[in-house]
Design a protein around this motif. Sequence first.
Motif, mmCIF file in Angstrom:
data_model
loop_
_atom_site.group_PDB
_atom_site.id
_atom_site.type_symbol
_atom_site.label_atom_id
_atom_site.label_comp_id
_atom_site.label_asym_id
_atom_site.label_seq_id
_atom_site.Cartn_x
_atom_site.Cartn_y
_atom_site.Cartn_z
ATOM 1 N N TYR A 7 0.740 -1.036 -0.176
ATOM 2 C CA TYR A 7 0.054 0.001 0.176
ATOM 3 C C TYR A 7 0.948 1.150 -0.120
ATOM 4 C CZ TYR A 7 -3.540 -3.422 1.392
ATOM 5 O OH TYR A 7 -4.413 -4.584 1.580
ATOM 6 N N GLY A 23 -0.212 3.591 -7.047
ATOM 7 C CA GLY A 23 -0.422 1.980 -7.023
ATOM 8 C C GLY A 23 -2.193 1.691 -7.059
ATOM 9 N N HIS A 24 -3.046 2.744 -6.693
ATOM 10 C CA HIS A 24 -4.573 2.262 -7.140
ATOM 11 C C HIS A 24 -4.749 2.227 -8.340
ATOM 12 C CE1 HIS A 24 -5.971 3.253 -3.036
ATOM 13 N NE2 HIS A 24 -4.967 4.082 -2.820
ATOM 14 N N ARG A 25 -5.435 1.138 -8.753
ATOM 15 C CA ARG A 25 -5.694 0.764 -10.147
ATOM 16 C C ARG A 25 -7.000 1.856 -10.526
ATOM 17 N NH1 ARG A 25 -2.685 -1.864 -12.927
ATOM 18 N NH2 ARG A 25 -4.221 -2.450 -14.263
ATOM 19 N N LEU A 26 -6.837 2.413 -11.761
ATOM 20 C CA LEU A 26 -7.844 3.202 -12.363
ATOM 21 C C LEU A 26 -8.531 2.907 -13.519
ATOM 22 C CD1 LEU A 26 -4.818 6.124 -12.732
ATOM 23 C CD2 LEU A 26 -6.529 5.635 -11.033
ATOM 24 N N GLY A 30 -4.244 0.605 -16.180
ATOM 25 C CA GLY A 30 -3.435 1.600 -15.578
ATOM 26 C C GLY A 30 -3.484 1.977 -13.889
ATOM 27 N N GLU A 31 -2.735 2.625 -13.342
ATOM 28 C CA GLU A 31 -2.850 2.949 -12.074
ATOM 29 C C GLU A 31 -2.058 4.273 -11.628
ATOM 30 O OE1 GLU A 31 1.679 1.006 -10.323
ATOM 31 O OE2 GLU A 31 -0.437 -0.207 -10.396
ATOM 32 N N LEU A 32 -2.452 4.733 -10.552
ATOM 33 C CA LEU A 32 -2.143 5.942 -10.246
ATOM 34 C C LEU A 32 -0.544 5.947 -9.741
ATOM 35 C CD1 LEU A 32 -3.879 8.010 -7.453
ATOM 36 C CD2 LEU A 32 -1.784 8.274 -7.426
ATOM 37 N N ARG A 34 3.262 6.046 -8.826
ATOM 38 C CA ARG A 34 3.998 6.159 -7.609
ATOM 39 C C ARG A 34 4.866 7.450 -7.663
ATOM 40 N NH1 ARG A 34 2.482 2.682 -3.569
ATOM 41 N NH2 ARG A 34 2.303 0.612 -4.313
ATOM 42 N N VAL A 179 -11.070 6.075 -8.447
ATOM 43 C CA VAL A 179 -10.984 4.928 -7.669
ATOM 44 C C VAL A 179 -12.161 4.559 -7.004
ATOM 45 C CG1 VAL A 179 -9.707 3.980 -5.802
ATOM 46 C CG2 VAL A 179 -8.520 5.667 -7.321
ATOM 47 N N GLU A 183 -12.367 1.100 -2.259
ATOM 48 C CA GLU A 183 -11.102 1.175 -2.378
ATOM 49 C C GLU A 183 -10.605 2.509 -1.648
ATOM 50 O OE1 GLU A 183 -8.839 0.651 -5.710
ATOM 51 O OE2 GLU A 183 -10.467 -1.091 -6.444
ATOM 52 N N THR A 266 -1.053 10.215 -13.465
ATOM 53 C CA THR A 266 -0.960 9.026 -14.314
ATOM 54 C C THR A 266 0.181 8.872 -15.490
ATOM 55 O OG1 THR A 266 -2.641 10.106 -15.925
ATOM 56 C CG2 THR A 266 -3.310 8.807 -14.078
#
Length: 267
Positions: A7, A23-26, A30-32, A34, A179, A183, A266
């Motif tokens: 996390y 790391g949150h999936r979008l 893709g993901e947010l 880091r 998100v 979550e 992103t």
Amino acid sequence: MDYGDRYGHIVLEGAANVRDLGGHRLPGGGELARGRLLRADALNALTGADLDRLAPLGLRTVIDFRMPSEIELNGGDRLPAGAELVPLPVGGGNLDVFYEVILSGDAARQEETFGGGRTEHVLAEVNRAFVAIPQERAQFTAALRRAADAPSLPLLFHCTAGKDRTGWMAAIVLTVMGVPRDEIMADYLRSNDYHRAGYDLLLRQLGETGQMKDPELLRPLLEQRPAYLEAAFDEADRRYGSFDRFLADGLDLDPAALDALRANLTG
């Protein structure tokens, strides 16, 4: 950056609740990203080793949501080299009466103040105030505009425990990013995991010293509860009809600012 868990928790000696929001999936894949946006508790107790650990992030901006009285009590932030401090004080509720009751050692007063769901009600109202009070909204708007400004990143925002004011800021950002609400709630409640050892120690000490007959009365003040965050979301819907209207009318964020925020997190 090596994280303490999946996390994005960053293990430090002087702060317990520092996390990378990446790391949150979008939606749509893709993901947010880091290393762009971090949430934290206060940075006043960071050690030299902590500053060394944070240095690779290259933080450019640190937003401090604490009130001047909190900073006076606990101390100003210790910042990594190159980070600009941006004070954006947001009220976290008038907790002075709570502290006074704790210090009184009066078990009856403590039960009357903290028991019967009264603490939970106060914390829910604190979160509603983040939406209801224009001055509070303006501070979150300023923070979000900073996050939408690419040269201001990487950016870290924090309050004292990194759970209420910081939790609402994180919830706004994650909602803008698409998100899912469950979550977002899980991220919000995760503060309990990182603070648990410290809070358990505090409650044990209050009991052992006789300061409180029933230290567990404080648990709702220290911990996050779903109802607290839900109160802020409910207030946004009640006042503005939808979260999108809250962003536009409550926080004065136009589509260009929101698009810039999404692009920054992103890319």
